[in-house]
Design a protein around this motif. Structure first.
Motif, PDB file in Angstrom:
ATOM      1  N   THR A 157      -4.791  -4.483  -7.342  1.00 52.09           N
ATOM      2  CA  THR A 157      -5.584  -3.156  -7.950  1.00 52.09           C
ATOM      3  C   THR A 157      -4.829  -1.956  -7.518  1.00 52.09           C
ATOM      4  O   THR A 157      -4.070  -1.737  -6.745  1.00 52.09           O
ATOM      5  N   ARG A 186      -4.351   1.407  -6.107  1.00 50.98           N
ATOM      6  CA  ARG A 186      -4.973   2.098  -4.880  1.00 50.98           C
ATOM      7  C   ARG A 186      -4.712   3.664  -5.033  1.00 50.98           C
ATOM      8  O   ARG A 186      -3.906   4.121  -5.677  1.00 50.98           O
ATOM      9  N   SER A 187      -5.401   4.397  -4.029  1.00 55.14           N
ATOM     10  CA  SER A 187      -5.674   5.695  -4.220  1.00 55.14           C
ATOM     11  C   SER A 187      -4.572   6.554  -3.209  1.00 55.14           C
ATOM     12  O   SER A 187      -4.426   7.582  -3.438  1.00 55.14           O
ATOM     13  N   ASP A 245      -0.029   5.794  -1.612  1.00 52.41           N
ATOM     14  CA  ASP A 245       1.271   5.126  -1.382  1.00 52.41           C
ATOM     15  C   ASP A 245       2.128   5.906  -0.638  1.00 52.41           C
ATOM     16  O   ASP A 245       2.434   7.232  -1.113  1.00 52.41           O
ATOM     17  N   ILE A 250      -7.224   4.525 -10.712  1.00 54.20           N
ATOM     18  CA  ILE A 250      -7.567   4.281  -9.551  1.00 54.20           C
ATOM     19  C   ILE A 250      -8.547   3.228  -9.305  1.00 54.20           C
ATOM     20  O   ILE A 250      -9.632   3.363 -10.135  1.00 54.20           O
TER      21      ILE A 250
END
Length: 157
Positions: free
Chosen positions: A55, A57-58, A60, A107
């Motif tokens: 998925t 993600r919010s 990195d 997201i």
């Protein structure tokens, strides 16, 4: 029992790879479905099914991600198939499926869904891990991330 003699029941046809186990390979610009991939790997001889869902993600690298886009080289589907064929050659796969998304994603969106069913759970876990790891490292799919501070980054290029 010698090394050449299979354990009782291990010589059953259901203990081996299926004749044509690659059921679904695709790159799509529409939302992915876990249910579709799971259904594709259903097999009466499989005692284990492993499924991986990647998925968006919010974050990195310590930065907040606003969104991202995936781009794929025209050879990407053929490369996923090549990797799937190698997994099938190395494990007793009953069924295998791999779908990756391209385009702009938000997201929480599903980016990749892969699944493998095998006669036993350990084989299914190992085969699924090999499938997703090799897909991520070898298939020409690139990620363009946009961060909350306005910075951008290409990954995998």
């Amino acid at each position: 029992m010698s090394a050449e003699t299979p354990a009782p029941g291990r010589d059953h046809p259901g203990e081996r790879a299926a004749e044509d186990p690659i059921r679904l390979i695709a790159i799509r610009d529409t939302a992915l479905s876990v249910d579709e991939v799971f259904a594709a790997v259903g097999d009466a001889a499989a005692g284990g099914t492993a499924l991986f869902v990647g998925t968006v993600r919010s974050h990195d690298g310590g930065a907040d991600v606003e969104g991202l886009g995936y781009s794929a080289h025209p050879s990407a589907v053929a490369e996923i198939r090549r990797i799937a064929e190698k997994v099938v050659a190395d494990y007793p796969v009953r069924a295998l499926a791999a779908v990756h998304r391209v385009g702009d994603l938000a997201i929480g969106d599903l980016a990749v869904v892969v699944a493998v069913s095998c006669p036993h759970r350990g084989e299914a876990f190992e085969a699924c891990r090999k499938l997703i790891d090799d897909l991520k490292h070898q298939v020409p799919i690139w990620k363009h991330q946009t961060f909350s501070d306005g910075a951008e980054e290409w990954v995998g290029v």
